[in-house]
Write an enzyme that holds these catalytic residues in place. Structure first.
Site, PDB file in Angstrom:
ATOM      1  CB  THR A   2      -1.135  -4.806  -2.024  1.00  0.00           C
ATOM      2  OG1 THR A   2      -1.612  -3.317  -2.049  1.00  0.00           O
ATOM      3  CG2 THR A   2      -2.340  -5.762  -1.698  1.00  0.00           C
ATOM      4  CD  GLU A   3       1.871  -0.427  -0.408  1.00  0.00           C
ATOM      5  OE1 GLU A   3       2.245   0.747  -0.636  1.00  0.00           O
ATOM      6  OE2 GLU A   3       2.250  -1.489  -1.326  1.00  0.00           O
ATOM      7  CG  ASN A   4      -4.184  -2.304   0.328  1.00  0.00           C
ATOM      8  OD1 ASN A   4      -3.451  -3.051  -0.169  1.00  0.00           O
ATOM      9  ND2 ASN A   4      -5.443  -2.564   0.002  1.00  0.00           N
TER      10      ASN A   4
ATOM     11  CB  SER B 118       0.933  -4.977   5.312  1.00  0.00           C
ATOM     12  OG  SER B 118       1.291  -5.087   3.991  1.00  0.00           O
TER      13      SER B 118
END
Length: 211
Positions: A46-48, A88
């Site tokens: 997940t990009e966070n 990320s």
């Protein structure tokens, strides 16, 4: 007629290979995680800032500091790694994520994707990480209803909405069919139950080709 949302997600899950690093978009794409076949390992990103995302958290084990990019409470699998937002996106931009599954407003016959804005000036801008994902991830799958609520085809000759990425989509999963983008042509890989090729073409603005 056609597949349910869960059946669509299951079709995508079956096409994700063992050991893949996968980013799931918000909405229908999130369902894919529930249908990975037993014995197959998939590492979710997940990009966070998390690699090794687990299932959605229950009310009993919600952690306010552990959420996905869609702000849903999630869990982490053993061995998961947490990192800075910039790291990320370095993973994404560096080509280290194998597959990304995204929703769509439109997909063109050449594989262009529009999924962040309808162009309505009153909408809140919501590009998020979509442009980085389609530019940096090796394979882009789209999962979406074949038509809008008003009956307009989402599979179009050219996108009329702002484009997220050009020639980026590899495969489209809808409630009516699975369609590959090959050499800038849309090739029908599989039809949903009780859907003929002719009926599919009638509900598709773009030109389809038989496999």
């Amino acid at each position: 007629m056609g597949w349910s949302t869960n059946e669509m997600a299951q079709k995508v899950a079956m096409d994700i290979f063992d050991g893949a690093y996968v980013n799931l978009g918000i909405g229908i794409p999130e369902l894919v995680a529930d249908f990975i076949p037993e014995g197959r390992e998939v590492i979710y990103h997940t990009e966070n800032g998390l690699l090794g995302m687990g299932k959605v958290a229950t009310e009993a084990n919600q952690d306010p500091e552990l959420v996905n990019a869609g702000k849903k409470y999630i869990t982490a699998i053993p061995g998961a790694a947490y990192f800075h937002h910039a790291d990320s996106f370095a993973m994404i931009r560096g080509g280290h994520i194998d597959i990304c599954v995204l929703g769509a407003y439109q997909v063109s016959e050449e594989g262009d994707l529009a999924n962040w804005s309808t162009g309505n000036p009153n909408d809140i801008p919501a590009v998020g990480g979509a442009m980085d994902l389609v530019a940096g991830v090796k394979t882009i799958y789209v999962i979406t209803k074949h038509c809008t609520k008003n009956g307009a085809s989402k599979i179009v000759k050219e996108c009329s909405y702002p484009v997220t990425g050009k020639n980026v989509v590899s495969r489209i999963y809808t409630d009516l069919a699975i369609i590959d983008v090959l050499d800038k042509k849309l090739v029908v890989k599989e039809l949903a139950p009780n859907v003929s090729f002719e009926e599919l073409q009638q509900q598709t603005e773009a030109i389809l080709h038989r496999s």
